[in-house]
Write an enzyme that holds these catalytic residues in place. Structure first.
Site, mmCIF file in Angstrom:
data_model
loop_
_atom_site.group_PDB
_atom_site.id
_atom_site.type_symbol
_atom_site.label_atom_id
_atom_site.label_comp_id
_atom_site.label_asym_id
_atom_site.label_seq_id
_atom_site.Cartn_x
_atom_site.Cartn_y
_atom_site.Cartn_z
ATOM 1 N N CYS A 63 39.526 49.334 40.144
ATOM 2 C CA CYS A 63 40.582 48.309 40.118
ATOM 3 C C CYS A 63 41.967 48.964 40.088
ATOM 4 O O CYS A 63 42.222 49.836 39.260
ATOM 5 C CB CYS A 63 40.393 47.430 38.879
ATOM 6 S SG CYS A 63 41.791 46.343 38.572
ATOM 7 N N CYS A 76 43.790 48.095 36.524
ATOM 8 C CA CYS A 76 43.302 48.523 35.211
ATOM 9 C C CYS A 76 44.147 49.695 34.683
ATOM 10 O O CYS A 76 44.661 50.503 35.462
ATOM 11 C CB CYS A 76 41.830 48.932 35.301
ATOM 12 S SG CYS A 76 40.675 47.559 35.091
ATOM 13 N N ASN A 134 55.350 45.732 43.659
ATOM 14 C CA ASN A 134 54.170 45.683 44.540
ATOM 15 C C ASN A 134 54.214 46.801 45.581
ATOM 16 O O ASN A 134 55.215 46.981 46.273
ATOM 17 C CB ASN A 134 54.139 44.312 45.237
ATOM 18 C CG ASN A 134 52.779 43.996 45.828
ATOM 19 O OD1 ASN A 134 52.106 44.885 46.346
ATOM 20 N ND2 ASN A 134 52.379 42.748 45.750
ATOM 21 N N ASP A 135 53.100 47.542 45.666
ATOM 22 C CA ASP A 135 53.039 48.661 46.610
ATOM 23 C C ASP A 135 53.008 48.180 48.064
ATOM 24 O O ASP A 135 53.320 48.932 48.978
ATOM 25 C CB ASP A 135 51.796 49.519 46.324
ATOM 26 C CG ASP A 135 51.816 50.085 44.905
ATOM 27 O OD1 ASP A 135 52.830 50.705 44.541
ATOM 28 O OD2 ASP A 135 50.834 49.893 44.157
ATOM 29 N N HIS A 182 40.020 43.858 32.127
ATOM 30 C CA HIS A 182 39.761 43.442 33.512
ATOM 31 C C HIS A 182 39.057 42.081 33.599
ATOM 32 O O HIS A 182 39.232 41.341 34.569
ATOM 33 C CB HIS A 182 38.888 44.513 34.181
ATOM 34 C CG HIS A 182 38.597 44.288 35.627
ATOM 35 N ND1 HIS A 182 39.477 44.657 36.624
ATOM 36 C CD2 HIS A 182 37.534 43.720 36.246
ATOM 37 C CE1 HIS A 182 38.953 44.336 37.794
ATOM 38 N NE2 HIS A 182 37.778 43.753 37.608
ATOM 39 N N ASN A 196 47.639 33.457 41.649
ATOM 40 C CA ASN A 196 46.508 33.018 42.466
ATOM 41 C C ASN A 196 45.275 33.439 41.713
ATOM 42 O O ASN A 196 45.073 34.626 41.490
ATOM 43 C CB ASN A 196 46.465 33.743 43.813
ATOM 44 C CG ASN A 196 47.522 33.240 44.751
ATOM 45 O OD1 ASN A 196 47.966 32.099 44.642
ATOM 46 N ND2 ASN A 196 47.939 34.081 45.664
ATOM 47 N N SER A 214 42.953 38.781 45.542
ATOM 48 C CA SER A 214 42.273 39.977 46.024
ATOM 49 C C SER A 214 41.688 40.784 44.874
ATOM 50 O O SER A 214 40.886 41.673 45.083
ATOM 51 C CB SER A 214 43.257 40.836 46.819
ATOM 52 O OG SER A 214 44.401 41.094 46.031
ATOM 53 N N HIS A 236 41.384 41.051 38.205
ATOM 54 C CA HIS A 236 42.125 41.469 37.010
ATOM 55 C C HIS A 236 43.221 40.441 36.714
ATOM 56 O O HIS A 236 43.942 40.042 37.616
ATOM 57 C CB HIS A 236 42.743 42.858 37.241
ATOM 58 C CG HIS A 236 43.178 43.515 35.976
ATOM 59 N ND1 HIS A 236 42.507 44.569 35.417
ATOM 60 C CD2 HIS A 236 44.189 43.221 35.127
ATOM 61 C CE1 HIS A 236 43.113 44.915 34.275
ATOM 62 N NE2 HIS A 236 44.130 44.094 34.089
ATOM 63 N N HIS A 244 46.382 38.763 36.410
ATOM 64 C CA HIS A 244 47.737 39.165 36.773
ATOM 65 C C HIS A 244 48.439 38.046 37.531
ATOM 66 O O HIS A 244 47.803 37.100 37.975
ATOM 67 C CB HIS A 244 47.712 40.425 37.649
ATOM 68 C CG HIS A 244 47.210 40.192 39.052
ATOM 69 N ND1 HIS A 244 45.867 39.992 39.339
ATOM 70 C CD2 HIS A 244 47.857 40.111 40.240
ATOM 71 C CE1 HIS A 244 45.720 39.814 40.650
ATOM 72 N NE2 HIS A 244 46.908 39.874 41.224
ATOM 73 N N GLN A 253 52.147 37.317 40.202
ATOM 74 C CA GLN A 253 53.158 37.971 41.018
ATOM 75 C C GLN A 253 54.510 37.333 40.759
ATOM 76 O O GLN A 253 54.592 36.168 40.379
ATOM 77 C CB GLN A 253 52.796 37.837 42.495
ATOM 78 C CG GLN A 253 51.432 38.441 42.808
ATOM 79 C CD GLN A 253 51.174 38.494 44.292
ATOM 80 O OE1 GLN A 253 51.958 39.057 45.050
ATOM 81 N NE2 GLN A 253 50.073 37.901 44.706
ATOM 82 N N GLU A 295 63.038 20.588 46.175
ATOM 83 C CA GLU A 295 63.093 20.004 44.829
ATOM 84 C C GLU A 295 64.523 20.035 44.268
ATOM 85 O O GLU A 295 64.909 19.163 43.497
ATOM 86 C CB GLU A 295 62.129 20.735 43.889
ATOM 87 C CG GLU A 295 60.672 20.471 44.242
ATOM 88 C CD GLU A 295 59.689 21.028 43.217
ATOM 89 O OE1 GLU A 295 60.140 21.557 42.185
ATOM 90 O OE2 GLU A 295 58.473 20.921 43.460
ATOM 91 N N LYS A 315 38.116 20.951 48.200
ATOM 92 C CA LYS A 315 38.844 20.089 49.116
ATOM 93 C C LYS A 315 39.483 20.953 50.190
ATOM 94 O O LYS A 315 39.975 22.047 49.909
ATOM 95 C CB LYS A 315 39.957 19.360 48.352
ATOM 96 C CG LYS A 315 40.874 18.552 49.247
ATOM 97 C CD LYS A 315 42.018 17.941 48.469
ATOM 98 C CE LYS A 315 43.010 17.247 49.388
ATOM 99 N NZ LYS A 315 42.437 16.146 50.168
ATOM 100 N N PHE A 316 39.454 20.452 51.416
ATOM 101 C CA PHE A 316 40.155 21.130 52.509
ATOM 102 C C PHE A 316 41.333 20.275 52.936
ATOM 103 O O PHE A 316 41.261 19.054 52.922
ATOM 104 C CB PHE A 316 39.211 21.352 53.687
ATOM 105 C CG PHE A 316 38.189 22.420 53.423
ATOM 106 C CD1 PHE A 316 38.506 23.763 53.598
ATOM 107 C CD2 PHE A 316 36.923 22.097 52.961
ATOM 108 C CE1 PHE A 316 37.579 24.756 53.330
ATOM 109 C CE2 PHE A 316 35.990 23.081 52.686
ATOM 110 C CZ PHE A 316 36.315 24.414 52.878
ATOM 111 N N MET A 317 42.401 20.944 53.313
ATOM 112 C CA MET A 317 43.569 20.233 53.845
ATOM 113 C C MET A 317 43.525 20.417 55.350
ATOM 114 O O MET A 317 44.079 21.379 55.880
ATOM 115 C CB MET A 317 44.848 20.828 53.271
ATOM 116 C CG MET A 317 44.982 20.570 51.794
ATOM 117 S SD MET A 317 45.656 18.937 51.446
ATOM 118 C CE MET A 317 47.267 19.400 50.895
ATOM 119 N N VAL A 318 42.817 19.511 56.021
ATOM 120 C CA VAL A 318 42.607 19.649 57.461
ATOM 121 C C VAL A 318 42.833 18.289 58.131
ATOM 122 O O VAL A 318 43.113 17.305 57.465
ATOM 123 C CB VAL A 318 41.166 20.142 57.766
ATOM 124 C CG1 VAL A 318 40.962 21.549 57.233
ATOM 125 C CG2 VAL A 318 40.128 19.207 57.168
#
Ligand SMILES: [Zn+2]
Ligand SMILES: [Zn+2]
Ligand SMILES: [Zn+2]
Length: 348
Positions: free
Chosen positions: A50, A53, A75-76, A114, A154, A162, A165, A167, A169, A183, A312-315
């Protein structure tokens, strides 16, 4: 609401100035209790692979310190870069418009463990995260070119996270992105027209009705908004009028940690799984203009509909027409209110 909930109607989202279609008759059948297996949270406390970690090497080559609380780094693989681009004219014609975009993308690890999530962290541990968010906001807003700071998490592979762990952003931008810009416009128009704050008035109406309130403490309330699009979407709203994290006092920071833990625990308990979502705070822009209209809040957008796997899908009509939902927001709030605030999988 009971009658209204039976037939298709559309509801106005005053914060986004947009409509959402509600079709509750499509789910008249009672919940069949689609029994899903409890999904055990990760038992992995440390993963040598990870990149978040403590002590591990990141892909960019840097090594994480052996941190024991929260940990922040740039962020790399940042989507935005702070370096000022050369003044190039990107505009090819009046219809083909572009402009340079500057930003700073950071990652904030919530905890060295983790396998944890907000729901399974203690309130003092979440309070340290609140303090870190506040510190980051203060530091980043001190950079004169940053106009907006977006803190977001997320969670879960379903939301494209992805790395499991715990975290979030923090993307800070030299412009105000579209959602907070819309808004800002809606809150300002409401404030200019009525002399009142849109979300102060909205929260008063929600608390008077109670139908969509999920939980609250002295300082914050969580509601399934009147205009919710995602099945179990919620809005976390401060009871006091203020615009951004640095305006919170210590008691309010504890209260924020309290609602975050209680909400995420109810979410996990709903389908006895690590409930996926995208969440983020909406705060006053840092564009150096006064924003008396801005009211601090957070959105949680979880994709799950019926179980740990049915989303649910937004389609279709939603991509081409407008967002639509099947479960009435009142029913979603009722289901979240029925969930326990004791996690289904206690931490050992
Ligand atoms: Zn890790
Ligand atoms: Zn307000
Ligand atoms: Zn918002």
């Amino acid at each position: 609401m009971e009658k209204k909930a039976q037939f298709p109607h559309r509801r106005w989202n005053p914060l986004r100035q947009a409509w959402v279609l509600v079709s509750p008759h499509r789910t008249q059948r009672p919940w069949q209790g689609e029994v899903s297996q409890k999904t055990a949270p990760s038992a992995v406390h440390y993963d040598p692979e990870c990149y978040l970690c403590p002590g591990n090497k990141r892909a960019g080559g840097a090594a994480n310190p052996a941190y024991d609380s929260v940990f922040t780094f740039v962020n790399d693989y940042a989507a935005l870069l702070p370096a000022s681009p050369p003044e190039t004219n990107l505009q090819a014609s009046s219809l083909l418009v572009a402009e340079p975009a500057r930003g700073l993308c950071k990652v904030l690890c919530f905890h060295p463990d983790h396998g944890l999530t907000l729901a399974r962290m203690t309130q003092p541990e979440i309070r340290r995260v609140v303090d870190a968010w506040t510190r980051e906001f203060e530091e980043l807003s001190g950079l004169d070119w940053i106009e907006y700071i977006q803190i977001f998490e997320n969670r879960g592979a379903m939301m494209g996270a992805s790395n499991p762990h715990p975290h979030c952003q923090i993307w800070s931008t030299g412009f105000i992105p579209d959602e907070p810009a819309a808004e800002t416009k809606a809150q300002r128009e409401h404030f200019d027209r009525t002399g009142q704050c849109l979300l102060c008035s909205y929260l008063a109406a929600e608390r008077a009705s109670g139908e969509r309130v999920v939980l609250e403490n002295d300082r914050f309330a969580v509601v399934v908004p009147w205009w919710a699009v995602w099945p179990f979407e919620v809005l976390l709203v401060a009871k006091r009028h203020f615009g951004a994290l640095p305006e919170l006092n210590g008691t309010e920071r504890d209260a924020l940690a309290n609602v975050l833990q209680r909400l995420t625990t109810r979410y996990d308990n709903l389908f006895e799984t690590g409930f996926p979502y995208t969440m983020g705070f909406h705060q006053s822009p840092t564009d150096k203009s006064p924003h008396p209209e801005w009211h601090f809040h957070a959105h949680f957008y979880p994709p799950l509909l019926r179980s740990a796997t049915v989303r649910k899908f937004m389609v279709g009509f939603e991509m081409l027409g407008m967002p639509q939902r099947d479960i009435a927001p009142e029913s979603a709030a009722e289901r979240l209110r029925a969930c326990s605030e004791v996690h289904f999988w206690p931490r050992d």
